[in-house]
Write a protein that holds these residues in place. Structure first.
Motif, mmCIF file in Angstrom:
data_model
loop_
_atom_site.group_PDB
_atom_site.id
_atom_site.type_symbol
_atom_site.label_atom_id
_atom_site.label_comp_id
_atom_site.label_asym_id
_atom_site.label_seq_id
_atom_site.Cartn_x
_atom_site.Cartn_y
_atom_site.Cartn_z
ATOM 1 N N ASN A 145 65.434 79.681 14.010
ATOM 2 C CA ASN A 145 65.983 80.369 15.183
ATOM 3 C C ASN A 145 67.332 79.791 15.621
ATOM 4 O O ASN A 145 67.578 79.572 16.805
ATOM 5 C CB ASN A 145 64.994 80.324 16.350
ATOM 6 C CG ASN A 145 63.744 81.133 16.087
ATOM 7 O OD1 ASN A 145 63.470 81.497 14.944
ATOM 8 N ND2 ASN A 145 62.984 81.431 17.116
ATOM 9 N N LYS A 146 68.213 79.579 14.660
ATOM 10 C CA LYS A 146 69.556 79.085 14.990
ATOM 11 C C LYS A 146 70.483 80.211 15.415
ATOM 12 O O LYS A 146 71.444 79.983 16.142
ATOM 13 C CB LYS A 146 70.146 78.360 13.772
ATOM 14 C CG LYS A 146 69.375 77.115 13.356
ATOM 15 C CD LYS A 146 69.976 76.512 12.098
ATOM 16 C CE LYS A 146 69.184 75.286 11.638
ATOM 17 N NZ LYS A 146 69.719 74.737 10.368
ATOM 18 N N ASP A 147 70.215 81.413 14.926
ATOM 19 C CA ASP A 147 71.052 82.569 15.252
ATOM 20 C C ASP A 147 70.163 83.771 15.539
ATOM 21 O O ASP A 147 69.172 83.993 14.853
ATOM 22 C CB ASP A 147 71.983 82.926 14.079
ATOM 23 C CG ASP A 147 72.883 81.787 13.666
ATOM 24 O OD1 ASP A 147 73.993 81.706 14.199
ATOM 25 O OD2 ASP A 147 72.461 80.974 12.815
ATOM 26 N N GLY A 148 70.547 84.541 16.539
ATOM 27 C CA GLY A 148 69.876 85.800 16.826
ATOM 28 C C GLY A 148 70.893 86.921 16.879
ATOM 29 O O GLY A 148 71.942 86.788 17.523
ATOM 30 N N VAL B 15 75.706 92.207 18.657
ATOM 31 C CA VAL B 15 75.446 91.107 19.583
ATOM 32 C C VAL B 15 74.975 89.904 18.781
ATOM 33 O O VAL B 15 74.111 90.035 17.901
ATOM 34 C CB VAL B 15 74.376 91.484 20.633
ATOM 35 C CG1 VAL B 15 74.043 90.285 21.520
ATOM 36 C CG2 VAL B 15 74.849 92.652 21.481
ATOM 37 N N TRP B 16 75.525 88.734 19.093
ATOM 38 C CA TRP B 16 75.078 87.482 18.467
ATOM 39 C C TRP B 16 74.825 86.455 19.556
ATOM 40 O O TRP B 16 75.527 86.417 20.573
ATOM 41 C CB TRP B 16 76.129 86.932 17.511
ATOM 42 C CG TRP B 16 75.864 85.490 17.124
ATOM 43 C CD1 TRP B 16 75.080 85.054 16.105
ATOM 44 C CD2 TRP B 16 76.367 84.322 17.792
ATOM 45 N NE1 TRP B 16 75.050 83.674 16.091
ATOM 46 C CE2 TRP B 16 75.831 83.204 17.115
ATOM 47 C CE3 TRP B 16 77.190 84.120 18.902
ATOM 48 C CZ2 TRP B 16 76.116 81.897 17.504
ATOM 49 C CZ3 TRP B 16 77.461 82.814 19.296
ATOM 50 C CH2 TRP B 16 76.938 81.717 18.592
ATOM 51 N N MET B 17 73.815 85.614 19.352
ATOM 52 C CA MET B 17 73.548 84.488 20.252
ATOM 53 C C MET B 17 73.177 83.265 19.431
ATOM 54 O O MET B 17 72.549 83.377 18.375
ATOM 55 C CB MET B 17 72.421 84.826 21.230
ATOM 56 C CG MET B 17 72.760 85.901 22.232
ATOM 57 S SD MET B 17 71.379 86.274 23.343
ATOM 58 C CE MET B 17 72.059 87.672 24.256
ATOM 59 N N GLY B 18 73.572 82.112 19.915
ATOM 60 C CA GLY B 18 73.242 80.858 19.246
ATOM 61 C C GLY B 18 74.030 79.720 19.857
ATOM 62 O O GLY B 18 74.876 79.915 20.736
ATOM 63 N N ARG B 19 73.765 78.515 19.402
ATOM 64 C CA ARG B 19 74.499 77.337 19.866
ATOM 65 C C ARG B 19 75.708 77.101 18.976
ATOM 66 O O ARG B 19 75.668 77.357 17.771
ATOM 67 C CB ARG B 19 73.594 76.103 19.850
ATOM 68 C CG ARG B 19 72.515 76.095 20.920
ATOM 69 C CD ARG B 19 71.571 74.910 20.731
ATOM 70 N NE ARG B 19 72.298 73.641 20.701
ATOM 71 C CZ ARG B 19 72.349 72.779 21.730
ATOM 72 N NH1 ARG B 19 71.719 73.067 22.853
ATOM 73 N NH2 ARG B 19 73.004 71.641 21.622
#
Length: 667
Positions: free
Chosen positions: A500-503, A516-520
């Motif tokens: 779950n590093k990228d969503g 849409v992208w989410m991550g650290r």
């Protein structure tokens, strides 16, 4: 002393005003000088307000006001040694001289030079010319020089449309632009405007009734345009100017594709749905690639790194878009049966996120539930290089490996590139190139650049685009992308990388495609981050606003297969013509002679055997090759030319049907 025309020129420093798709100025960079307004174009209330509050005897003095200077000298003597500034009572002409020729230092020397230059200006120019210069050059704060720039900044329209109330607000800014700016302190600005109206009444340019009816408190200030978030877009778009126009120093108006309402909705959706400590990015494209919204992070002030255009992240299962398009192009159909079972390819054994296998399922079901084993099988069947080539075709420019694991999105890519790929699917297989600038003009309207109309290139046949749209729509309707539903047809795909590093969620509806992208930023795992959760929710929140005023559009998912997929396998491979007719390499029929010639026949050789009518004409192999273009005419001994044209591959056999619903979110 320079001429009037030379004084009209703006000082050095290029001004760039960025306009949204509706023409609204949403950002000004550099000093903003606005449009030069002649005195006849300037509303009389603006002229009267400025003269009344800054220099009531402007029409009568020779450039300096002896009464005002005497008062300033008395105040200066009183404050001598206190460190307080000298008080002005500078005339409009003195202020103009200071703005054009001098600095703002508070010294007796500067005041003396200012007075001499003011008288020289009065000697050379008329009062109307001096007032015109002043109104177009005085500083009003916020980087705005001149009344037109100030009016556009504070009220959102040209100074030619200025009302009495607005004129009072602008005239009140000259004394202390930062203190009385309506955008910094609206109450202070309105209070100062009331003082200006009283001064105008005292000067006799308006009546008390006019002043009382002006009501500065009701002045409509320009709406906040979300500059914080929009800066991600401008940082991406503005460097492109160097490729569009020649370098210059003149003020520019840059017309962009951004929709301010959609931009605000995009910002709100990212900020509301991105988990704490995680960054988010969003890109939204119109049918032709026009960027309507771009968010590169949760806050531009905190971090101006644009994750929508610069960050390289693994797309996870969103990459299966290319896997399944390659499979469809190779002959698979959306209802083909495949088996979800353990598989090992070159030592690599993919697993499903559910940890289970569902047996025989359709291609549509495998895609909707993002079954990894089926994607691996398809990639192995069509060839991993074919998947990479499909991604290249759709605009992915970052490095792509051809290891088996690439089918699950191990190759890093950019949000804007993935969004453009999905937009090309929405466009029925026609390429989409994101762009942000439509037109560039000078401040006075001279056209420097106009984006030409472009049609795009066909990347895949329409039936391939229809097939993948069918799969994408199912993924939202019943699969991993259910959270992206917005009450109208949506097609899209989730993406989640290992740990779950990228969503991701990418999809389209009613002509708008959004990624849409989410991550650290440090790519550390984020608990619970899956493409079908926060990213899909952000997509839905944004898209409800983005498409609200657009008509509902059904998807064209009718797959009209080409003839080679409809023929029997033998005919499809050999292309056997009907009724025994012969065709050349272009498909044109070849008319057979009654008796085929035998080139270079030896006269001494015995005649050929007799023929019966039932045998038909005797055909020579060389003649056939010549007629079909496989050998040049008269080439007796050359090598036979290999048939040209695309290799046609028969569609794979349909497996025995069986239905079982897979469990879990295989994303």
């Amino acid at each position: 002393m320079p001429s009037f025309e030379e004084l009209k020129k703006s000082p050095a420093g290029q001004t760039i005003r960025l306009r949204a798709a509706d023409g609204t100025v949403f950002l000004s960079l550099g000093p903003n000088y606005g449009r030069w307004l002649s005195l006849s174009e300037t509303p009389q209330v603006m002229q009267d307000a400025m003269v009344a509050v800054e220099d009531r005897r402007f029409r009568y003095h020779p450039g300096v006001d002896p009464v005002g200077m005497a008062r300033a000298a008395a105040v200066a003597a009183q404050n001598y040694g206190s460190g307080r500034r000298m008080q002005g009572a500078s005339t409009i002409t003195q202020q103009l001289a200071r703005n054009i020729f001098l600095s703002n230092s508070y010294t007796w020397t500067r005041k003396l030079r200012e007075a001499v230059l003011a008288m020289a200006l009065e000697w050379k120019f008329s009062k109307d010319e001096l007032l015109e210069l002043y109104l177009n050059k005085v500083y009003f704060g916020g980087g705005s020089y001149g009344i037109d720039a100030a009016s556009n900044s504070f009220f959102g329209h040209s100074a030619t449309q200025m009302s009495l109330s607005e004129a009072a607000v602008v005239a009140g800014l000259v004394k202390a632009p930062s203190r009385y700016s309506p955008t910094a302190d609206a109450q202070a600005a309105l209070g100062r405007a009331g003082v200006v109206l009283d001064v105008m009444v005292d000067a006799g340019v308006i009546t008390r009734a006019q002043a009382d009816s002006a009501e500065p408190a009701n002045v409509q200030l320009a709406k906040e345009t979300g500059q914080n978030s929009a800066r991600y877009f401008t940082d991406w778009a503005l460097p492109q100017l160097d490729m569009l126009i020649d370098e210059g120093a003149e003020a520019l108006d840059v017309y962009t594709t951004i929709d301010l309402g959609m931009q605000r909705a995009a910002t709100a959706s990212i900020q509301a749905n991105t988990p704490k400590g995680v960054q988010g990015a969003l890109v939204s494209l119109d049918r032709d690639g026009a960027v309507r919204a771009m968010v590169g992070g949760t806050d531009y002030v905190t971090s101006n790194y644009n994750r929508a255009t610069q960050a390289l992240r693994q797309p996870g299962s969103a990459w299966k878009l290319f896997v399944y398009m390659a499979a469809l192009e190779a002959g698979h159909k959306v209802d083909d049966q495949v088996v979800d079972e353990p598989v090992t390819i070159n030592g690599w054994s993919p697993r499903n996120s559910s940890g289970r296998f569902s047996g025989a399922i359709s291609l549509r079901t495998a895609f909707a539930y993002s079954v990894n084993t089926v994607a691996a099988k398809l990639g192995d069947e069509v060839g991993f290089s074919s998947v990479a080539n499909m991604a290249r075709r759709f605009g992915i420019t970052t490095p792509i490996n051809t290891q088996p694991s690439m089918v699950l999105g191990s190759a890093e890519t950019r949000v804007i590139d993935m969004t453009a790929a999905f937009a090309a699917v929405s466009r029925k297989g026609v390429s989409v190139q994101p762009y942000g600038i439509t037109k560039v003009t000078t401040a006075d309207g001279g056209l420097l650049y106009q984006r030409p109309a472009t049609g795009g290139q066909v990347l895949v046949d329409s039936w391939v685009a229809a097939g993948i749209t069918d799969l994408l729509q199912t993924a939202v309707a019943t699969g991993t992308g259910r959270a992206a539903q917005i009450g109208r047809p949506v097609a899209g795909k989730t993406g989640t990388t290992s740990s779950n590093k990228d969503g991701w969620f990418l999809g389209f509806s009613s002509g708008i495609t959004t990624g849409v992208w989410m991550g650290r930023d440090d790519a550390k795992p984020v608990g619970g981050l899956q493409g079908g959760r926060a990213p899909a929710k952000a997509f839905a929140d944004y898209m409800r606003v983005a498409v609200a005023r657009r008509p509902v559009e059904a998807f064209d998912t009718e797959v009209k297969l080409p003839e080679w997929q409809l023929e029997e396998e033998g005919d499809a491979y050999f292309g056997a013509p009907e009724d025994g007719a012969l065709v050349d390499e272009n498909g044109m029929p070849i008319e057979l002679p009654a008796t085929a010639p035998v080139p270079d026949a030896d006269p001494a050789a015995p005649p050929p055997p007799s023929e019966t009518p039932d045998d038909g004409p005797v055909l020579n192999q060389q003649w056939i090759e010549e007629q079909t273009g496989r050998r040049a005419q008269g080439d007796n001994g050359g090598q036979t030319k290999a048939p040209s044209g695309p290799k046609i591959v028969a569609p794979p056999a349909v497996r025995a049907p069986a239905q079982r619903t897979p469990q879990g979110d295989n994303d």
